[in-house]
Design an enzyme around this catalytic site. Structure first.
Site, PDB file in Angstrom:
ATOM      1  N   LEU A   1       0.855  -1.178   0.000  1.00 20.07           N
ATOM      2  CA  LEU A   1       0.000   0.000   0.000  1.00 20.07           C
ATOM      3  C   LEU A   1       0.895   1.234   0.000  1.00 20.07           C
ATOM      4  O   LEU A   1       1.979   1.226   0.600  1.00 20.07           O
ATOM      5  CB  LEU A   1      -0.897   0.043   1.247  1.00 20.07           C
ATOM      6  CG  LEU A   1      -1.928  -1.066   1.418  1.00 20.07           C
ATOM      7  CD1 LEU A   1      -2.649  -0.900   2.764  1.00 20.07           C
ATOM      8  CD2 LEU A   1      -2.940  -1.070   0.283  1.00 20.07           C
ATOM      9  N   ASP A   2       0.448   2.305  -0.646  1.00 24.15           N
ATOM     10  CA  ASP A   2       1.179   3.565  -0.560  1.00 24.15           C
ATOM     11  C   ASP A   2       1.324   3.969   0.900  1.00 24.15           C
ATOM     12  O   ASP A   2       0.476   3.653   1.743  1.00 24.15           O
ATOM     13  CB  ASP A   2       0.427   4.676  -1.299  1.00 24.15           C
ATOM     14  CG  ASP A   2       0.384   4.465  -2.801  1.00 24.15           C
ATOM     15  OD1 ASP A   2       1.174   3.654  -3.317  1.00 24.15           O
ATOM     16  OD2 ASP A   2      -0.464   5.115  -3.456  1.00 24.15           O
TER      17      ASP A   2
END
Length: 221
Positions: free
Chosen positions: A63-64
Site C-alpha cells: 500500500l502507498d
C-alpha cells in the site's frame, strides 16, 4: 502562495487482523511504509513490524505510505508465491474507501484509463492512451455528506493493481482524493492531514487450503 506545510501526524498502531501458519493480515496505519525505504530513517515499516512477531513473513503486495488498511504477508516462500499468484490472477476482491473533492453526481461508474510512470516526475504516474498499461477501477457513491465541505465518499474497487491507480484515476475524472500531496490541488490536499484512502475489505483464497477468506478494517475517517 504555496500552502503552509502540514504538521507531522503521529502514526497509529499497526493491528494484526488475522494470522495463522501461512498468512498474516494487518491493518496498516497511514504514514507507515509497507516495506523499508532507503536510509536508516526509513527502516520502520509494516513488514519489519510484522517480522518482529512472524520472522518468516514475506511481502505479497504493498500500500502507498499514505494509504491505510489491509495488507497481506505470506509466511514462507510457498505461501508468498500462492498469495502473489492469487493477486496476479485476480482471485482477490479489494474494496477501498475514499473521500474525494467535489460532488460526484452519479451513483456508480468505472474508470478505464491506461497508466504509465511519469518518469521525469517520479514517483508520479499518469494516464497515457498510447503506451499506458490497461487499468480499470469501478466505484460506487456512498455519501455526499462527509463532514468536509464539497466532498464525496466513494467505495472503490480496483480490477487491476497499477501503482497509484486509484489516485490517478480519480484525479483524471476531476475528483482527486482529499489529502493527496501528489495529485490533488492545494484546496483539496489541505482539507485533511492525511490521504483519505483506506483499504477496507479484502477477500482471497487461503494459500494452503484454497478456502475463501474475508477480512475487514474499519475506515478511520
Amino acid at each position: 502562495m504555496l500552502p503552509a506545510p502540514r504538521p507531522a501526524q503521529p502514526l497509529g498502531e499497526q493491528r494484526v487482523v488475522f494470522a495463522d501458519d501461512t498468512l498474516v493480515v494487518v491493518s496498516k496505519p497511514a504514514g507507515l511504509l509497507s516495506v523499508p525505504g532507503r536510509g536508516p530513517d526509513k527502516a520502520d515499516c509494516a513488514w519489519s513490524r510484522v517480522q518482529a512477531s512472524y520472522p518468516d513473513a514475506l511481502v505479497v503486495h504493498r500500500l502507498d505510505m499514505g494509504t491505510s488498511g489491509l495488507l497481506v504477508f505470506g509466511r514462507g516462500a510457498a505461501a508468498q508465491r500462492a498469495l502473489s499468484m492469487a493477486f496476479e490472477q485476480r482471485l482477490t476482491d479489494k474494496r477501498y474507501e475514499a473521500i474525494v473533492g467535489g460532488a460526484v453526481p452519479d451513483m456508480a461508474g468505472e474508470i478505464n484509463l491506461p497508466l504509465i510512470a511519469d518518469w521525469p516526475r517520479r514517483p508520479r504516474q499518469m494516464v497515457d492512451m498510447v503506451i499506458g498499461k490497461p487499468s480499470l477501477t469501478r466505484w460506487e457513491r456512498l455519501a455526499l455528506e462527509t463532514g468536509l465541505p464539497g466532498t464525496t465518499r466513494l467505495a472503490l474497487f480496483p480490477v487491476t493493481g497499477r501503482s497509484h491507480q486509484l489516485r490517478v484515476h480519480l484525479q483524471a475524472i476531476g475528483h482527486p482524493i482529499v489529502g493527496d500531496e501528489l495529485y490533488a490541488p492545494p484546496d483539496i490536499e489541505t482539507l485533511a492531514p492525511r490521504l483519505l484512502l483506506h483499504a477496507s475489505h479484502l477477500t482471497l483464497p487461503h494459500p494452503a487450503t484454497g478456502q475463501a477468506m474475508a477480512f475487514h478494517a474499519l475506515t478511520p475517517f
